[in-house]
Enzyme design. Structure first.
Site, PDB file in Angstrom:
ATOM      1  N   GLU A 109      -0.996  -6.375  16.571  1.00  0.00           N
ATOM      2  CA  GLU A 109      -1.216  -4.923  16.653  1.00  0.00           C
ATOM      3  C   GLU A 109      -1.242  -4.487  18.123  1.00  0.00           C
ATOM      4  O   GLU A 109      -1.913  -5.096  18.943  1.00  0.00           O
ATOM      5  CB  GLU A 109      -2.544  -4.575  15.939  1.00  0.00           C
ATOM      6  CG  GLU A 109      -3.065  -3.173  16.163  1.00  0.00           C
ATOM      7  CD  GLU A 109      -2.088  -2.075  15.776  1.00  0.00           C
ATOM      8  OE1 GLU A 109      -1.543  -2.089  14.676  1.00  0.00           O
ATOM      9  OE2 GLU A 109      -1.849  -1.187  16.636  1.00  0.00           O
ATOM     10  N   GLY A 135       2.195  -4.711  13.319  1.00  0.00           N
ATOM     11  CA  GLY A 135       1.555  -3.460  12.925  1.00  0.00           C
ATOM     12  C   GLY A 135       0.449  -3.708  11.920  1.00  0.00           C
ATOM     13  O   GLY A 135       0.693  -4.253  10.852  1.00  0.00           O
ATOM     14  N   HIS A 189     -26.594   2.426 -15.074  1.00  0.00           N
ATOM     15  CA  HIS A 189     -27.013   1.132 -14.530  1.00  0.00           C
ATOM     16  C   HIS A 189     -26.572   0.008 -15.465  1.00  0.00           C
ATOM     17  O   HIS A 189     -26.668   0.161 -16.675  1.00  0.00           O
ATOM     18  CB  HIS A 189     -28.541   1.106 -14.391  1.00  0.00           C
ATOM     19  CG  HIS A 189     -29.050  -0.220 -13.930  1.00  0.00           C
ATOM     20  ND1 HIS A 189     -28.952  -0.637 -12.616  1.00  0.00           N
ATOM     21  CD2 HIS A 189     -29.640  -1.237 -14.611  1.00  0.00           C
ATOM     22  CE1 HIS A 189     -29.465  -1.843 -12.505  1.00  0.00           C
ATOM     23  NE2 HIS A 189     -29.891  -2.243 -13.711  1.00  0.00           N
ATOM     24  N   GLY A 191       5.253   1.914  11.282  1.00  0.00           N
ATOM     25  CA  GLY A 191       5.242   3.353  11.018  1.00  0.00           C
ATOM     26  C   GLY A 191       6.440   3.787  10.201  1.00  0.00           C
ATOM     27  O   GLY A 191       7.337   2.974   9.916  1.00  0.00           O
ATOM     28  N   LYS A 220       0.721  -2.698  -5.435  1.00  0.00           N
ATOM     29  CA  LYS A 220      -0.515  -2.901  -6.197  1.00  0.00           C
ATOM     30  C   LYS A 220      -0.352  -3.923  -7.319  1.00  0.00           C
ATOM     31  O   LYS A 220      -1.322  -4.584  -7.710  1.00  0.00           O
ATOM     32  CB  LYS A 220      -1.043  -1.571  -6.736  1.00  0.00           C
ATOM     33  CG  LYS A 220      -2.049  -0.936  -5.814  1.00  0.00           C
ATOM     34  CD  LYS A 220      -1.465  -0.190  -4.652  1.00  0.00           C
ATOM     35  CE  LYS A 220      -1.531  -0.782  -3.299  1.00  0.00           C
ATOM     36  NZ  LYS A 220      -0.909   0.059  -2.256  1.00  0.00           N
ATOM     37  N   VAL A 253       4.676  -6.612  20.713  1.00  0.00           N
ATOM     38  CA  VAL A 253       5.811  -7.492  20.413  1.00  0.00           C
ATOM     39  C   VAL A 253       6.988  -6.964  21.230  1.00  0.00           C
ATOM     40  O   VAL A 253       7.428  -5.838  21.047  1.00  0.00           O
ATOM     41  CB  VAL A 253       6.148  -7.484  18.908  1.00  0.00           C
ATOM     42  CG1 VAL A 253       7.467  -8.184  18.650  1.00  0.00           C
ATOM     43  CG2 VAL A 253       5.035  -8.133  18.111  1.00  0.00           C
TER      44      VAL A 253
HETATM   45  P1  FAD Z   1       9.488   9.561  -1.423  1.00  0.00           P
HETATM   46  O1  FAD Z   1       8.618   8.935  -2.449  1.00  0.00           O
HETATM   47  O2  FAD Z   1      10.015   8.725  -0.337  1.00  0.00           O
HETATM   48  O3  FAD Z   1      10.679  10.251  -2.209  1.00  0.00           O
HETATM   49  C1  FAD Z   1      11.746  10.867  -1.552  1.00  0.00           C
HETATM   50  C2  FAD Z   1      12.955  10.796  -2.452  1.00  0.00           C
HETATM   51  O4  FAD Z   1      13.981  11.635  -1.920  1.00  0.00           O
HETATM   52  C3  FAD Z   1      13.565   9.397  -2.517  1.00  0.00           C
HETATM   53  O5  FAD Z   1      13.646   8.995  -3.870  1.00  0.00           O
HETATM   54  C4  FAD Z   1      14.941   9.548  -1.882  1.00  0.00           C
HETATM   55  O6  FAD Z   1      15.917   8.737  -2.482  1.00  0.00           O
HETATM   56  C5  FAD Z   1      15.231  11.021  -2.117  1.00  0.00           C
HETATM   57  N1  FAD Z   1      16.171  11.606  -1.157  1.00  0.00           N
HETATM   58  C6  FAD Z   1      16.120  11.530   0.197  1.00  0.00           C
HETATM   59  N2  FAD Z   1      17.149  12.231   0.751  1.00  0.00           N
HETATM   60  C7  FAD Z   1      17.848  12.757  -0.284  1.00  0.00           C
HETATM   61  C8  FAD Z   1      19.017  13.571  -0.363  1.00  0.00           C
HETATM   62  N3  FAD Z   1      19.653  14.024   0.725  1.00  0.00           N
HETATM   63  N4  FAD Z   1      19.479  13.917  -1.581  1.00  0.00           N
HETATM   64  C9  FAD Z   1      18.846  13.478  -2.722  1.00  0.00           C
HETATM   65  N5  FAD Z   1      17.743  12.713  -2.698  1.00  0.00           N
HETATM   66  C10 FAD Z   1      17.241  12.366  -1.490  1.00  0.00           C
HETATM   67  N6  FAD Z   1       0.620   6.006  -0.814  1.00  0.00           N
HETATM   68  C11 FAD Z   1      -0.529   6.084  -1.514  1.00  0.00           C
HETATM   69  O7  FAD Z   1      -1.025   7.172  -1.739  1.00  0.00           O
HETATM   70  N7  FAD Z   1      -1.124   4.951  -1.984  1.00  0.00           N
HETATM   71  C12 FAD Z   1      -0.624   3.725  -1.764  1.00  0.00           C
HETATM   72  O8  FAD Z   1      -1.196   2.719  -2.208  1.00  0.00           O
HETATM   73  C13 FAD Z   1       0.584   3.613  -1.027  1.00  0.00           C
HETATM   74  N8  FAD Z   1       1.131   2.406  -0.790  1.00  0.00           N
HETATM   75  C14 FAD Z   1       2.314   2.344  -0.115  1.00  0.00           C
HETATM   76  C15 FAD Z   1       2.852   1.089   0.139  1.00  0.00           C
HETATM   77  C16 FAD Z   1       4.046   0.985   0.829  1.00  0.00           C
HETATM   78  C17 FAD Z   1       4.624  -0.384   1.083  1.00  0.00           C
HETATM   79  C18 FAD Z   1       4.719   2.165   1.265  1.00  0.00           C
HETATM   80  C19 FAD Z   1       6.022   2.063   2.001  1.00  0.00           C
HETATM   81  C20 FAD Z   1       4.182   3.411   1.023  1.00  0.00           C
HETATM   82  C21 FAD Z   1       2.970   3.518   0.335  1.00  0.00           C
HETATM   83  N9  FAD Z   1       2.379   4.749   0.103  1.00  0.00           N
HETATM   84  C22 FAD Z   1       1.191   4.814  -0.568  1.00  0.00           C
HETATM   85  C23 FAD Z   1       2.988   6.002   0.590  1.00  0.00           C
HETATM   86  C24 FAD Z   1       3.722   6.739  -0.539  1.00  0.00           C
HETATM   87  O9  FAD Z   1       4.653   5.860  -1.104  1.00  0.00           O
HETATM   88  C25 FAD Z   1       4.405   7.976   0.012  1.00  0.00           C
HETATM   89  O10 FAD Z   1       3.448   8.768   0.660  1.00  0.00           O
HETATM   90  C26 FAD Z   1       5.044   8.805  -1.083  1.00  0.00           C
HETATM   91  O11 FAD Z   1       5.987   8.048  -1.786  1.00  0.00           O
HETATM   92  C27 FAD Z   1       5.705  10.054  -0.510  1.00  0.00           C
HETATM   93  O12 FAD Z   1       6.347  10.761  -1.521  1.00  0.00           O
HETATM   94  P2  FAD Z   1       7.567  11.727  -1.177  1.00  0.00           P
HETATM   95  O13 FAD Z   1       7.907  12.396  -2.468  1.00  0.00           O
HETATM   96  O14 FAD Z   1       7.257  12.569  -0.024  1.00  0.00           O
HETATM   97  O15 FAD Z   1       8.757  10.775  -0.714  1.00  0.00           O
END
Ligand code: FAD
Length: 483
Positions: A207, A184, A462, A289, A50, A241
């Site tokens: 795609e 994608g 408005h 994905g 963003k 692809v």
């Molecule tokens: P994550 O944020 O991935 O956090 C998981 C954490 O666990 C990581 O820090 C990792 O290091 C840690 N971890 C993993 N395994 C271990 C282990 N064994 N021991 C200790 N630590 C560990 N979502 C939105 O809502 N809006 C958006 O605009 C948006 N834009 C995005 C753009 C991109 C390019 C990407 C890739 C994703 C985007 N998302 C967006 C999706 C969003 O980032 C994820 O849905 C969100 O971060 C998920 O949160 P999470 O806590 O499940 O996982």
């Protein structure tokens, strides 16, 4: 004897929010994180993209500044500054999470966690300090797995992190590529297409499915395709692809950075499509994905149920099949968005602390931050029909809204879907500037069973873009004033 009431594995949007809510409710909490706190969203997802979206939009606005009576001559895009700004903002937000952990008395343990049993976690400490390399065990009454997801990288794409990259490396190329091919056209692919085309890169999107944004309504996808066509983005759908070939591995990014200029003859990547076309490009971004980070964290040993793709199976209280172990966020594969991960984290924490809460997935907003934005919430017209509702639709175009005109943002449409019997708003979609903010009002309506009539009798300020929501609600009854 346990060390904590709760251990959370992963400090992303799911994990850190779980930890804070549990601590607010009185739990002793530790978070184990192997990388940066903030996870994907803060460090390589939502926030970094963003910040780049903001720069890209500014470029597009400057490009049509004369429309607003402002003449701009000789401006230059400074990619290094864009990247630096992104890094500064990320750093500030990461520090914010550290601060919140401190404020709420949460222990942060740095290292990789593996589950040993339903109340023990083994951590390979990696804190950059004295304990690095030590293996330490921690015990807790409850454990929340919030390990997130990572990009799916198919072998035929020949990912190398330099020429063929994932969304992580696409956040900071050594320089703006001359040509970028994105595999994608989901929300990540479309957001990067929007960013880099605005920054002057020649973008192609390929795609596999018949339309871009698979899962969205056909009409919406077509509208987005038209936006891309206007920006000079080539969109190829219904095409696979088959192979990405990097002919001659070019220089390391560090060297390119030193030279501070793009390599002139860098278009050495060849993308083979199943219709026989071969596209020559400088960079390839694979955005096909994401897969769960559920391997090597001890799930098998404990017998935690996962689905065929590796996502952890949970109920609406965010419990796994093993008592005391919960999972939240992308690793559950429910809806892979940051706000959903956080909402699940709050539900898990509340349940752990004895409050009976359930996830409600019926009114989740999702936004694609292209320019213009696409946002939706609840269910679509066709989904509602399939579910047996007698559906009514209301629409309103931005071009008939005074504020949109004043902003020079007339390309937009809002659609509301309601249940004919009860009048309740079931869902909505906004395609236009500021859709990400407008969708909140519709989400509130869906979540709280608000009727189209009630929405249409709600006085909106408005001139605002929000008036389009009121008008779309009126249109459900055929009485929109400005239609
Ligand atoms: P994550 O944020 O991935 O956090 C998981 C954490 O666990 C990581 O820090 C990792 O290091 C840690 N971890 C993993 N395994 C271990 C282990 N064994 N021991 C200790 N630590 C560990 N979502 C939105 O809502 N809006 C958006 O605009 C948006 N834009 C995005 C753009 C991109 C390019 C990407 C890739 C994703 C985007 N998302 C967006 C999706 C969003 O980032 C994820 O849905 C969100 O971060 C998920 O949160 P999470 O806590 O499940 O996982």
């Amino acid at each position: 004897m346990v060390d904590y009431d709760l251990i959370v594995i992963g400090a992303g949007s799911g994990g850190y929010v779980t930890a804070i809510r549990a601590a607010q409710l009185g739990a002793s909490v530790a978070v184990i994180e192997k990388g940066q706190v903030g996870g994907t969203c803060l460090t390589r997802g939502c926030i970094p993209t963003k910040t780049m979206v903001a720069s890209a939009r500014l470029v597009e606005k400057i490009d049509r500044a004369d429309q607003f009576g402002v003449e701009v001559e000789g401006y230059k895009v400074n990619y290094e500054r864009i990247i630096q700004r992104k890094e500064d903002i990320v750093e500030e937000l990461v520090q914010g999470v550290y601060f919140l952990f401190k404020k709420n008395g949460i222990d942060l343990i740095k290292g990789k966690a593996i589950l040993l049993n339903n109340n023990t976690v083994k951590v390979n400490i990696d804190n950059g300090g004295l304990k690095t390399g030590e293996i330490v065990q921690y015990k807790a009454e409850n454990i929340v797995i919030a390990t997130g997801s990572k990009p799916l990288l198919l072998p035929e794409f020949n990912y190398d992190g330099i020429n063929v990259v994932s969304s992580k490396e696409a956040l900071e190329f050594p320089a703006i590529p001359e040509k970028l091919l994105i595999i994608g056209a989901g929300y990540i692919g479309c957001e990067f297409a929007s960013i880099y085309s605005a920054l002057g890169c020649k973008v192609t999107v390929v795609e596999l499915m018949k339309q871009i944004l698979p899962g969205e309504d056909k009409g919406t996808a077509k509208r987005m395709e038209r936006v891309f066509a206007d920006k000079g983005v080539r969109v190829i759908t219904d095409t696979k692809v088959e192979l990405v070939e990097v002919l001659d591995k070019i220089k390391e990014p560090s060297l390119q950075k030193l030279e501070k200029k793009p390599l002139k003859d860098a278009n050495n990547v060849f993308v083979h499509l199943n219709d026989g076309e071969v596209i020559n490009t400088e960079k390839v971004l694979a955005a096909v994905g994401r897969i769960p980070v559920s391997q090597e964290i001890g799930l098998k040993g404990l017998g935690i149920d996962i689905d065929e793709r590796g996502f952890i199976m949970v109920n609406d209280q965010m419990e796994t099949n093993i008592p005391g172990i919960y999972a939240v966020g992308d690793v559950t594969g429910k809806v892979m968005l940051a706000h959903v991960a956080s909402a699940q984290g709050i539900v898990a924490a509340e349940n752990i602390m004895g409050n009976n809460k359930e996830m409600d997935y019926s009114s989740i907003p999702s936004v694609i931050f292209t320019n213009p934005e696409l946002a939706r919430t609840g269910i679509s017209f066709s989904q509602a029909r399939k579910m047996g509702y007698k559906v009514k639709k209301g629409r309103f175009f931005y071009r008939a809204n005074g504020k949109a005109k004043a902003m020079g943002e007339e390309n937009g449409i809002i659609t509301l879907v309601s249940d004919q019997e009860t009048g309740r708003i079931l869902g909505g979609e906004v395609f236009g500037v500021d859709a990400a903010n407008l969708i909140s009002e519709i989400t509130l309506a869906v979540k709280n069973g608000i009727t189209a009539e009630s929405l249409s009798f709600t006085i909106h300020a408005h001139p605002t873009l929000a008036e389009t929501i009121k008008e779309a609600a009126e249109d459900i009854y055929g009485v929109s004033i400005h239609s």
